[in-house]
Each structure stands twice: as C-alpha cells, then as structure tokens.
Design an enzyme around this catalytic site. Structure first.
Site, mmCIF file in Angstrom:
data_model
loop_
_atom_site.group_PDB
_atom_site.id
_atom_site.type_symbol
_atom_site.label_atom_id
_atom_site.label_comp_id
_atom_site.label_asym_id
_atom_site.label_seq_id
_atom_site.Cartn_x
_atom_site.Cartn_y
_atom_site.Cartn_z
ATOM 1 N N CYS A 171 0.816 -1.205 0.000
ATOM 2 C CA CYS A 171 0.000 0.000 0.000
ATOM 3 C C CYS A 171 0.857 1.266 0.000
ATOM 4 O O CYS A 171 1.997 1.243 0.452
ATOM 5 C CB CYS A 171 -0.882 -0.036 1.237
ATOM 6 S SG CYS A 171 -2.358 0.935 0.986
ATOM 7 N N ASP A 214 -6.916 -3.496 10.416
ATOM 8 C CA ASP A 214 -5.716 -2.657 10.445
ATOM 9 C C ASP A 214 -5.530 -2.115 11.862
ATOM 10 O O ASP A 214 -6.455 -2.158 12.678
ATOM 11 C CB ASP A 214 -5.942 -1.503 9.443
ATOM 12 C CG ASP A 214 -4.667 -0.774 9.068
ATOM 13 O OD1 ASP A 214 -3.604 -1.072 9.644
ATOM 14 O OD2 ASP A 214 -4.741 0.104 8.204
HETATM 15 O O1 LIG Z 1 -1.009 4.823 4.428
HETATM 16 C C1 LIG Z 1 -1.603 5.816 4.838
HETATM 17 O O2 LIG Z 1 -1.021 6.870 5.083
HETATM 18 C C2 LIG Z 1 -3.083 5.759 5.056
HETATM 19 C C3 LIG Z 1 -3.740 6.914 5.382
HETATM 20 C C4 LIG Z 1 -5.097 6.881 5.579
HETATM 21 C C5 LIG Z 1 -5.807 5.719 5.452
HETATM 22 C C6 LIG Z 1 -5.160 4.565 5.127
HETATM 23 C C7 LIG Z 1 -3.808 4.568 4.931
HETATM 24 N N1 LIG Z 1 -3.166 3.427 4.652
HETATM 25 C C8 LIG Z 1 -3.889 2.211 4.645
HETATM 26 C C9 LIG Z 1 -3.022 1.128 4.483
HETATM 27 O O3 LIG Z 1 -2.321 1.139 3.548
HETATM 28 C C10 LIG Z 1 -2.888 0.101 5.518
HETATM 29 O O4 LIG Z 1 -3.233 0.694 6.700
HETATM 30 C C11 LIG Z 1 -1.462 -0.309 5.522
HETATM 31 O O5 LIG Z 1 -1.196 -1.204 4.529
HETATM 32 C C12 LIG Z 1 -0.933 -0.724 6.790
HETATM 33 O O6 LIG Z 1 0.009 0.212 7.010
HETATM 34 P P1 LIG Z 1 1.312 -0.107 7.814
HETATM 35 O O7 LIG Z 1 0.900 -0.336 9.223
HETATM 36 O O8 LIG Z 1 2.129 1.114 7.628
HETATM 37 O O9 LIG Z 1 1.954 -1.316 7.188
#
Ligand SMILES: O=C(O)c1ccccc1NCC(=O)[C@H](O)[C@H](O)COP(=O)(O)O
Length: 211
Positions: free
Chosen positions: A14, A134
C-alpha cells in the site's frame, strides 16, 4: 479464524508513490497495489492523475485499490471512473454514494482492543468483497492483537490483515490469523519514509511465501 486456514496469503503493498514502487510490485508478483487518495494528511497521498500514471507500470493481473478515508459521493464516482478495481474505505461510509456505485468495497476496520463488526443493508453487504483489519491509526505501522481475528466469521469475504507488518513478524501473523491477504506499507518503506525499498519487499515476500 473461524472457517479455514491460509498459510500462503496474497500480498497487498500500500501507499505507492512513484513508478519505481510499481515496478517492484511487478518484479515480486505482488497481487494488490494500494494508492492513498484524497487524504493530504498522509505522506503517501497521491492524486488520481498521479495514481493513473504510476499504474501504467503495473501488470494487468495486479488489482488496484483506491485507499480512502470517509470518501464523499463525488470521490467514489471519480475513483470508479478512473478504473480502480477496488475501493478501500476507512472512516465513514457514504451510503448514498456507495448505493449507486458498482466498485467492490474493502471495508477497513481499525482495531484498538476489540473487533466490532458493523451491520449493513444487504445491498451494501453484497458490495463488500472483504474486510481490512488494520491498526488503530492506518499507515502508521501499528499492530493490533492478531488473535482477535479468531472470532471473525468470514461469510465469503476476503480477510486482509494490515498494521505494522514486516518481514520479521509477518509469518507469525499469518500463523496466528490465517488471512487471505497481508497488507503492508511502512514495513517495506525506505528509511527516508518516501517510496518502497526493494530489499524490504524481497524479505517480506520471502517470509510470506515461506521461501
Ligand atoms: O497509508 C496511509 O497513510 C493511510 C492513510 C489513511 C488511510 C489509510 C492509509 N493506509 C492504509 C493502508 O495502507 C494500511 O493501513 C497499511 O497497509 C498498513 O500500514 P502499515 O501499518 O504502515 O503497514
């Protein structure tokens, strides 16, 4: 998780921000590509036009996911017109906008200490192709207690596990929660925080595919 064990889930990466990120997804045969849209608070936020340019570097079998927070009806329509395969929705769901759309939904559930599943009308429920579990603050690399997924009944929906995954913990996460898809952003990012790091993607993929 009630209803089956999946020890080699698909992968979603992502927060793609440039062409090189997209090329890495092709190289490592990643199945889902996420683009954060309409959310300027995120360092990974791109415009629809930027996302479309980046997507040109993906191969056709990679599914594109428009990642949103409480999208308005007009934004849902724009996402659909742009040809994304799925819309991932954090925050609130604009029922009117979604009633009239045909894009499959990944409903994000930001988990703190427990999982409370929402109830939707059958019409909306039918449009939900999966749930993204998440951490409390999406995209911040925050984990939650994966064992909480043990109580979830799948009802033919994909289960995506996100939040603080990385090459060191993803195998344990898979063995604990057996998701259909694992979703990562911060855990495969460059140390400077912008763009994805090949060595981290390689290690993540190796851990997921048990290679
Ligand atoms: O990535 C962001 O900044 C974000 C902002 C707002 C809503 C969703 C967002 N990302 C969603 C995702 O991509 C998942 O939460 C992500 O794959 C998990 O993130 P991580 O904990 O950094 O691996």
């Amino acid at each position: 998780m009630a209803g089956g064990v999946n020890l080699e889930p698909q992968i979603k990466i992502c927060g793609l921000v440039n062409d090189e990120d997209a090329r890495l997804l092709v190289k490592y045969k990643i199945q889902y590509a996420g683009f954060v849209l309409f959310y300027p608070k995120s360092k990974r936020c791109v415009s629809i036009d930027q996302a479309r340019e980046i997507m040109k570097n993906l191969s056709p079998e990679i599914k594109t996911v428009a990642v949103t927070v409480s999208p308005a009806k007009s934004q849902i329509e724009e996402i659909e017109r742009a040809g994304f395969d799925l819309i991932q929705i954090h925050g609130t769901m604009d029922m009117e906008g979604l009633e009239h759309s045909s894009i499959p939904i990944l409903r994000a559930v930001n988990v703190d200490t427990q999982i409370q599943m929402e109830k939707f009308t059958k019409h909306i429920e039918d449009k939900i192709s999966g749930y993204v579990f998440d951490g409390k603050n999406p995209g911040n690399g925050e984990k939650f207690d994966w064992a909480l997924l043990d109580t979830i009944v799948k009802h033919n929906k994909k289960i995506m596990l996100a939040g603080g995954l990385n090459a060191d913990n993803v195998r344990r996460a898979i063995e604990t929660a057996s998701p259909d898809i694992v979703d990562v952003s911060s855990g495969v990012e460059k140390d400077c925080g912008i763009g994805k790091e090949e060595s981290k993607i390689k290690a993540f993929v190796k851990a997921v595919r048990n290679q």
